[in-house]
Structures are given as structure tokens and as C-alpha cells.
Design an enzyme around this catalytic site. Structure first.
Site, PDB file in Angstrom:
ATOM      1  N   LYS A 205      -0.346 -11.173  -6.121  1.00 46.27           N
ATOM      2  CA  LYS A 205       0.278 -10.306  -5.126  1.00 46.27           C
ATOM      3  C   LYS A 205       1.712 -10.758  -4.906  1.00 46.27           C
ATOM      4  CE  LYS A 205       0.023  -8.697  -0.431  1.00 46.27           C
ATOM      5  NZ  LYS A 205      -0.815  -8.430   0.731  1.00 46.27           N
ATOM      6  N   LYS A 259      -0.883  -6.448  -7.510  1.00 45.48           N
ATOM      7  CA  LYS A 259      -0.271  -5.642  -6.455  1.00 45.48           C
ATOM      8  C   LYS A 259       1.185  -6.023  -6.271  1.00 45.48           C
ATOM      9  CE  LYS A 259      -0.738  -4.873  -1.584  1.00 45.48           C
ATOM     10  NZ  LYS A 259      -1.229  -5.419  -0.371  1.00 45.48           N
TER      11      LYS A 259
HETATM   12  C1  PBG Z   1      -1.568  -7.482   4.112  1.00 47.42           C
HETATM   13  C2  PBG Z   1      -1.525  -6.341   3.183  1.00 47.42           C
HETATM   14  C3  PBG Z   1      -0.372  -5.660   2.802  1.00 47.42           C
HETATM   15  C4  PBG Z   1      -0.803  -4.603   2.024  1.00 47.42           C
HETATM   16  C5  PBG Z   1      -2.189  -4.676   1.921  1.00 47.42           C
HETATM   17  N1  PBG Z   1      -2.621  -5.764   2.643  1.00 47.42           N
HETATM   18  C6  PBG Z   1       1.042  -5.850   3.165  1.00 47.42           C
HETATM   19  C7  PBG Z   1       1.691  -7.139   2.996  1.00 47.42           C
HETATM   20  O1  PBG Z   1       1.203  -8.039   2.337  1.00 47.42           O
HETATM   21  O2  PBG Z   1       2.773  -7.299   3.560  1.00 47.42           O
HETATM   22  C8  PBG Z   1       0.110  -3.583   1.432  1.00 47.42           C
HETATM   23  C9  PBG Z   1      -0.475  -2.253   1.149  1.00 47.42           C
HETATM   24  C10 PBG Z   1       0.502  -1.192   0.836  1.00 47.42           C
HETATM   25  O3  PBG Z   1       1.732  -1.362   0.852  1.00 47.42           O
HETATM   26  O4  PBG Z   1       0.005  -0.093   0.568  1.00 47.42           O
HETATM   27  N2  PBG Z   1      -1.978  -8.669   3.750  1.00 47.42           N
END
Ligand code: PBG
Length: 334
Positions: A205, A259
């Protein structure tokens, strides 16, 4: 690949022969997108209003618990196998420690129970992270300097995952990027008898600007102090993603995720080729917003670009895609 394996001589080879009509294109398509490839990304809220539009994500509403249950029935009818829920928490319920994340009668446990009662065959996936619940918007506990504490956070994430599993979540999906959390959560689940609860790790991520609209959707945008670069990955890195995935598999992840999605297809390809494990891609909020914004302006054919972006994940080797387009795409795929 040798030349003899791929004779290129023209006109013996005319690749356009294979493209001349729909029947032959269908017959020779290398990849297929079906509703079974989709995980519906869904934002839920704890208020009374059935639906509240998310401004930065045209077509996405925050759903209350009743609407989320109806959406689960809709998913089943459309052949969408699973829903990933993300909570918008009332700001009054947020604190520095994100303690609302451990409330067994909180929004997420209530949604899980309502959705499983309405559509027991639809898989429910829950994000494990504290950002929707913390007043500072970070995914974990912070020290006085604002640094997100790893081991202290992990201990809370284990409790959060257990609350979700207890409420009936099929899959817990840690999205926080703390080191060691997969192993800790797996041990916690085993210790509590949740031996069949799946872990979908947000393994690779990245610290991404593409999460912008999500922060509005869950109401953490105004809260976030600083950025997430001390725990999420640097977009410049690729080998590091393989190390993250290897660790999470060793610690007990059943499935892994990359992601964001579209800007990281190279990572999806590397992960899916390197590890024989179901690999998912998350088409995140900013990717969704870009397509919708251009479509609303008449600059692109939104439906066509939606389906093209989704098949690209399959081509890259993904087992499936988490997407805010799931309902719309499944409707079109039939
Ligand atoms: C939080 C989380 C995020 C997303 C999913 N879980 C945001 C982040 O890490 O700041 C992003 C999902 C999206 O942008 O659609 N842990």
C-alpha cells in the site's frame, strides 16, 4: 522467445484476421471480466439519512445501516461475491486513540450483522485501521511528535479485528501498514477460535494522492495531520512491495492487495507472478473520481473507460478488483 516461435511474416500472419468480427474477438479474448471479479467498495455512515452523496465521488453515496443491508441483497442479485465496507464516523465519536473502533455495537459491527442477515452468502470484508476513528486521522496511535507507533497500534488492531470477526465479518483487511500486524491478528483470531476468518492484507500500500476523495468520504480529510509516508510505501519503490507481500504471507495472510490500482499495475503483475496467492487490486477513490469527472464533462465515455480500466487489472494478473464501480459494472456485465 525465439523468432521461430513467433513467425512474423506477412501476409502469412495477419493479426487483423483475429479481430475482424465480434465472434472471433470473443473466442480469442485472453481475459474476461465478470461480476465475480468484483468487490464492492461501500461507504457507510452512522446517521439516519438513508444516503448521503459524496461530493468528490459522483455516483457514490454513504449508506446507513438499512441501506447497506439492501445493498448486500443487490450485490447477491448482481453476482458480486463480496462487499468491503468503510465507515464514516460521527466526529463526536472520534478520539486520539480511535476507541470507537473497538465498540462491539459500533457502526461496522452493526453493518456486518445487518448485511449478513439480509444476504448471508455475500462476503463481508472489513478494513482494519484506525483512521476513520481517530481525531488526528492517522491509521494508528501517535506519540507526542505525531509519529505513528507500530507495536502499540498493532495491539489495538488485533482487538479491532476481533470485534469485526465476532460480529460476523468473513474477511478482515488490515490497511494500516504497521509491521507485524498480520501475524498478530492471525494469532489473535486463532486464539479466539476464529480459525476460518480470512485475512486480506493491504500488503503493498503506497502513500498516495489518489486517496484524496476517500478522506472526504469517511470524513478524515480535515482531521489528518501531516501525511502517511512513515508507514505507507514510497511510490518510487517496487522491490519493497515484494518484501511486504512475502512478510504478510509468512505471517498468515490468505490474500494480498496492491493499492492504489491503475498506477501500480506493474506491482500487481510482479506480485501475482512471484507469489502463488490470490492478489487483489484496489481501484481507489481518486481513480474513480478521475474517470467520473472526465465522463461528466463529456471528455471520455465513462462506461467504456470503467470497463477498460477494470479488465486491465485482470490482464495484469489480479484475481479481482475492489472498486466503487462494482454495482454499475456488474449491471453492465449482466
Ligand atoms: C485507511 C484506508 C484508506 C483507504 C482505504 N483504507 C486511506 C488511507 O490509507 O489514507 C483508501 C481508499 C480509497 O482511496 O478509495 N487505512
Amino acid at each position: 522467445m525465439t523468432h521461430s516461435q513467433f513467425p512474423q511474416s506477412f501476409p502469412a500472419t495477419r493479426l487483423r484476421r483475429l479481430r475482424q468480427a465480434p465472434w472471433v474477438r470473443a473466442l480469442t479474448a485472453e481475459h474476461l471480466l465478470t461480476p465475480a471479479d468484483l468487490i464492492w467498495a461501500m461507504v457507510v455512515h452512522d446517521g439516519d439519512a438513508p444516503r448521503i452523496p459524496v461530493e468528490a465521488m459522483p455516483g457514490v453515496d454513504r449508506l446507513n445501516v438499512d441501506e447497506a443491508a439492501k445493498a448486500a441483497i443487490r450485490a447477491e442479485a448482481l453476482g458480486i461475491p463480496a462487499i468491503a465496507i468503510f465507515p464514516h464516523i460521527n466526529p463526536a465519536d472520534k478520539d486520539d486513540d480511535g476507541s470507537e473502533s473497538l465498540n462491539p455495537d459500533g457502526l461496522i459491527p452493526n453493518c456486518i450483522r445487518a448485511m449478513k442477515a439480509a444476504a448471508p452468502n455475500v462476503g463481508i470484508i472489513c478494513d482494519v485501521a484506525l483512521d476513520p476513528f481517530t481525531s488526528h486521522g492517522h491509521d494508528g496511535l501517535i506519540d507526542q511528535s505525531g509519529y505513528v507507533l507500530n507495536d502499540e497500534t498493532t495491539a489495538v488492531l488485533v482487538e479491532q479485528a476481533l470485534v469485526q470477526a465476532e460480529a460476523g465479518a468473513d474477511v478482515v483487511a488490515p490497511s494500516d501498514m504497521m509491521d507485524g500486524r498480520i501475524g498478530a491478528i492471525r494469532a489473535g483470531l486463532e486464539g479466539d477460535g476464529h480459525t476460518n476468518t480470512l485475512i486480506l492484507s493491504y500488503a503493498a500500500k503506497y502513500a498516495s494522492g489518489f486517496y484524496g476523495p476517500y478522506r472526504e468520504a469517511i470524513g478524515s480529510a480535515t482531521a489528518l495531520i501531516g501525511d502517511k509516508k512513515t508507514y505507507q510505501q514510497d511510490p518510487a519503490n517496487s522491490d519493497e512491495a515484494l518484501r511486504e507481500v512475502a512478510m504478510d504471507i509468512a505471517e498468515g495472510a490468505d490474500m494480498v492487495m496492491v493499492k492504489p490500482g491503475l498506477p501500480y499495475l506493474d506491482i500487481v503483475r510482479r506480485v501475482s507472478e512471484t507469489f502463488a496467492i490470490p492478489t487483489f487490486a484496489f481501484q481507489v477513490s481518486g481513480e474513480y473520481a478521475m474517470i467520473q469527472a472526465a465522463a461528466q464533462n463529456g471528455w471520455i465515455d465513462g462506461d467504456r473507460v470503467m470497463l477498460e480500466s477494470l479488465i486491465s487489472f485482470k490482464r495484469a494478473g489480479a484475481s479481482g478488483i475492489i472498486t466503487y464501480f462494482a454495482e454499475k459494472a456488474a449491471e453492465q456485465l449482466g
